[in-house]
Design an enzyme around this catalytic site. Structure first.
Site, short mmCIF file in Angstrom:
data_model
loop_
_atom_site.label_atom_id
_atom_site.label_comp_id
_atom_site.label_asym_id
_atom_site.label_seq_id
_atom_site.Cartn_x
_atom_site.Cartn_y
_atom_site.Cartn_z
N TYR A 56 0.83 -1.21 0.00
CA TYR A 56 0.00 0.00 0.00
C TYR A 56 0.87 1.26 0.00
O TYR A 56 1.60 1.52 0.96
CB TYR A 56 -0.96 0.00 1.19
CG TYR A 56 -1.91 -1.18 1.21
CD1 TYR A 56 -2.38 -1.75 0.03
CD2 TYR A 56 -2.34 -1.74 2.41
CE1 TYR A 56 -3.24 -2.84 0.03
CE2 TYR A 56 -3.21 -2.82 2.42
CZ TYR A 56 -3.65 -3.36 1.23
OH TYR A 56 -4.50 -4.44 1.24
N HIS A 120 -0.19 -12.03 0.60
CA HIS A 120 -1.02 -11.01 -0.04
C HIS A 120 -1.35 -11.36 -1.50
O HIS A 120 -0.45 -11.47 -2.32
CB HIS A 120 -0.26 -9.67 0.01
CG HIS A 120 -1.11 -8.47 -0.26
ND1 HIS A 120 -0.65 -7.20 -0.05
CD2 HIS A 120 -2.39 -8.34 -0.68
CE1 HIS A 120 -1.61 -6.34 -0.37
NE2 HIS A 120 -2.67 -7.01 -0.77
P1 NAD Z 1 -13.42 0.26 1.00
O1 NAD Z 1 -14.54 -0.52 0.46
O2 NAD Z 1 -13.24 0.36 2.46
O3 NAD Z 1 -13.51 1.69 0.30
C1 NAD Z 1 -12.60 2.69 0.51
C2 NAD Z 1 -13.16 3.96 -0.12
O4 NAD Z 1 -14.34 4.33 0.60
C3 NAD Z 1 -12.21 5.14 -0.02
O5 NAD Z 1 -12.35 5.91 -1.20
C4 NAD Z 1 -12.76 5.92 1.16
O6 NAD Z 1 -12.49 7.30 1.09
C5 NAD Z 1 -14.24 5.66 1.05
N1 NAD Z 1 -14.89 5.76 2.36
C6 NAD Z 1 -14.57 5.13 3.50
N2 NAD Z 1 -15.38 5.52 4.51
C7 NAD Z 1 -16.24 6.43 3.97
C8 NAD Z 1 -17.30 7.20 4.49
N3 NAD Z 1 -17.62 7.13 5.79
N4 NAD Z 1 -17.99 8.01 3.68
C9 NAD Z 1 -17.67 8.08 2.37
N5 NAD Z 1 -16.65 7.40 1.79
C10 NAD Z 1 -15.94 6.59 2.59
O7 NAD Z 1 -12.11 -0.35 0.29
P2 NAD Z 1 -10.61 -0.55 0.72
O8 NAD Z 1 -10.04 0.62 1.40
O9 NAD Z 1 -9.95 -1.07 -0.49
O10 NAD Z 1 -10.70 -1.79 1.73
C11 NAD Z 1 -10.55 -1.63 3.10
C12 NAD Z 1 -9.29 -2.29 3.59
O11 NAD Z 1 -9.38 -3.70 3.39
C13 NAD Z 1 -8.00 -1.87 2.90
O12 NAD Z 1 -7.50 -0.67 3.42
C14 NAD Z 1 -7.12 -3.05 3.17
O13 NAD Z 1 -6.59 -2.95 4.48
C15 NAD Z 1 -8.10 -4.22 3.11
N6 NAD Z 1 -8.07 -4.86 1.77
C16 NAD Z 1 -7.24 -5.91 1.58
C17 NAD Z 1 -7.14 -6.53 0.35
C18 NAD Z 1 -6.22 -7.68 0.16
O14 NAD Z 1 -5.60 -8.13 1.10
N7 NAD Z 1 -6.05 -8.20 -1.03
C19 NAD Z 1 -7.90 -6.05 -0.72
C20 NAD Z 1 -8.78 -4.98 -0.51
C21 NAD Z 1 -8.86 -4.40 0.76
#
Ligand code: NAD
Length: 309
Positions: A56, A120
Site C-alpha cells: 500500500y 497477499h
Molecule cells: P473500501 O470498500 O473500504 O472503500 C474505501 C473507499 O471508501 C475510499 O475511497 C474511502 O475514502 C471511502 N470511504 C470510507 N469511509 C467512507 C465514508 N464514511 N464516507 C464516504 N466514503 C468513505 O475499500 P478498501 O479501502 O480497499 O478496503 C478496506 C481495507 O481492506 C483496505 O485498506 C485493506 O486494508 C483491506 N483490503 C485488503 C485486500 C487484500 O488483502 N487483497 C484487498 C482490498 C482491501
C-alpha cells in the site's frame, strides 16, 4: 463496538476493522497529519484490528501507520500486515523474500511482533509455492516470535479451499465479496467455518464503488458494475439516504464474519463509519439498493493467474 472471535487465535476483534491502505494514498493524495489522526479516531472509537501491507503506497502506508502507532500502547490493537506483494505487478512469495519483508515491516511499523501475517493476493503467485514454501517460512517466523497468526488473502474465492485442503492457516481475508453488490463470500462460509478458519471481509464500499466519489480510475470492476453502483448512490441521494452508510451497515450485518475492514484516511469518515456501525441497515433501503444492483449481483473480475480464477 461489537467484538467477535477470530478463528483459532483466541482474540476478540472489533466487528469494524481499520484498513490502512488509504494511508498510502491509494485513493487520493493524503495529508499525513490527518491520516495519523484517522488511526487515533479509529482506536479511540473501539476498533482494535488494523490491516496494512508493504504494497500500500509502496511502503508508505506502513510508515505512516508506524508513526500513528508510536504513541499508542501496544496492547490496544491487533496488527495485521502482509508479505508477497510489493508493487502492482511485483510479487515474490519466496521464503527468503518473505522473511526479509517481515523484518522490514516490523521496522516500519515500530513493533516487536506482528499479530497476523498474511500472504497477499496469492492468486498472482503459484499456490504450490505458497503451500510448500511461503507458509512454512511464516511458521518459522511464528516459532521465532516475530508473528503470532498466519493468513492468506486474495480476490478469487476458489483460492481459499485450494490452499486449505493442503495447509492450515488461521485466517482468510476476502475482499469485494461481502458487500451490497457482491455476497459470494457467504456461499463459502460454511466450509470456512467447518475448518475453524477466521474470516475477514474487506472493502464494504467495494473499494469506492459504493462511495460518493465513485470508483477510482484503477478500479477493476466491469463498467456495468460501476454504472449500477452509481445508480444506487443516486437513488439513495434522491431519498436523502447515504449509500456509504448503508454499505458499511450491510457488510457488518452479514453473518459468520469476524471483522470487516473499511479504509479511509479521513478522521471524519472513520468517525462516520464508527457511528454507523452501531445500528443495523434500514431494511427498506437495503431492498431498494439490492434491486438496483440485482443485474450485476456477484459480477466480479479476473485477478491473478488464470488457473487461480
Ligand atoms: P473500501 O470498500 O473500504 O472503500 C474505501 C473507499 O471508501 C475510499 O475511497 C474511502 O475514502 C471511502 N470511504 C470510507 N469511509 C467512507 C465514508 N464514511 N464516507 C464516504 N466514503 C468513505 O475499500 P478498501 O479501502 O480497499 O478496503 C478496506 C481495507 O481492506 C483496505 O485498506 C485493506 O486494508 C483491506 N483490503 C485488503 C485486500 C487484500 O488483502 N487483497 C484487498 C482490498 C482491501
Amino acid at each position: 463496538m461489537e467484538y467477535r472471535p477470530l478463528g483459532p487465535t483466541g482474540w476478540q476483534v472489533s466487528a469494524l476493522g481499520f484498513g490502512a491502505s488509504s494511508l498510502g494514498g491509494v485513493f487520493r493524495d493524503v495529508d499525513e497529519a490527518a491520516a495519523i489522526r484517522t488511526v487515533h479516531v479509529a482506536l479511540d472509537g473501539g476498533i482494535n484490528l488494523i490491516d496494512v501491507s508493504p504494497f500500500y503506497g509502496l511502503t508508505r502506508a506502513e510508515t505512516v501507520l508506524g508513526k500513528a502507532l508510536a504513541t499508542v500502547p501496544r496492547e490496544r490493537y491487533y496488527l495485521a500486515t502482509k508479505v508477497g506483494r510489493y508493487g502492482h505487478d511485483e510479487f515474490d512469495f519466496s521464503a527468503e523474500r518473505v522473511v526479509q519483508s517481515v523484518d522490514q515491516s516490523l521496522q516500519r511499523l515500530g513493533v516487536e511482533v506482528i499479530d497476523l501475517i498474511q500472504c497477499h493476493d496469492i492468486e498472482f503467485g503459484s499456490l504450490d509455492q505458497v503451500v510448500s514454501e511461503t507458509l512454512p517460512a511464516l511458521e518459522h517466523l511464528r516459532a521465532a516470535g516475530k508473528v503470532r497468526a498466519i493468513g492468506i488473502t486474495g480476490l478469487p474465492l476458489a483460492i481459499f479451499p485450494a490452499v486449505l485442503d493442503r495447509q492450515r492457516v488461521d485466517t482468510v481475508l476476502s475482499y469485494c465479496h461481502g458487500c451490497l453488490n457482491d455476497t459470494a463470500l457467504l456461499d463459502l462460509l460454511p466450509d470456512l467455518t467447518a475448518r475453524g478458519v477466521g474470516v475477514l471481509n474487506a472493502s464494504p464500499l467495494a473499494m469506492g464503488l459504493l462511495s460518493h466519489r465513485g470508483a477510482p480510475g484503477w478500479h477493476p470492476a466491469p463498467a456495468v458494475v460501476v454504472a449500477q453502483c452509481a445508480a444506487a448512490a443516486a437513488w439513495c441521494a434522491a431519498r436523502g439516504a447515504d449509500l456509504p452508510r448503508l454499505a458499511v451497515q450491510y457488510s457488518l450485518s452479514l453473518p459468520g464474519i469476524a471483522s470487516t475492514f473499511v479504509g479511509t484516511a479521513s478522521p471524519q469518515h472513520i468517525a462516520d463509519n464508527l457511528a454507523w456501525a452501531t445500528t443495523p441497515p434500514d431494511p427498506e433501503l437495503v431492498a431498494g439498493v439490492l434491486q438496483i444492483l440485482q443485474p450485476v449481483h456477484n459480477l466480479t473480475w479476473p485477478s491473478g493467474r488464470p488457473e487461480n480464477n
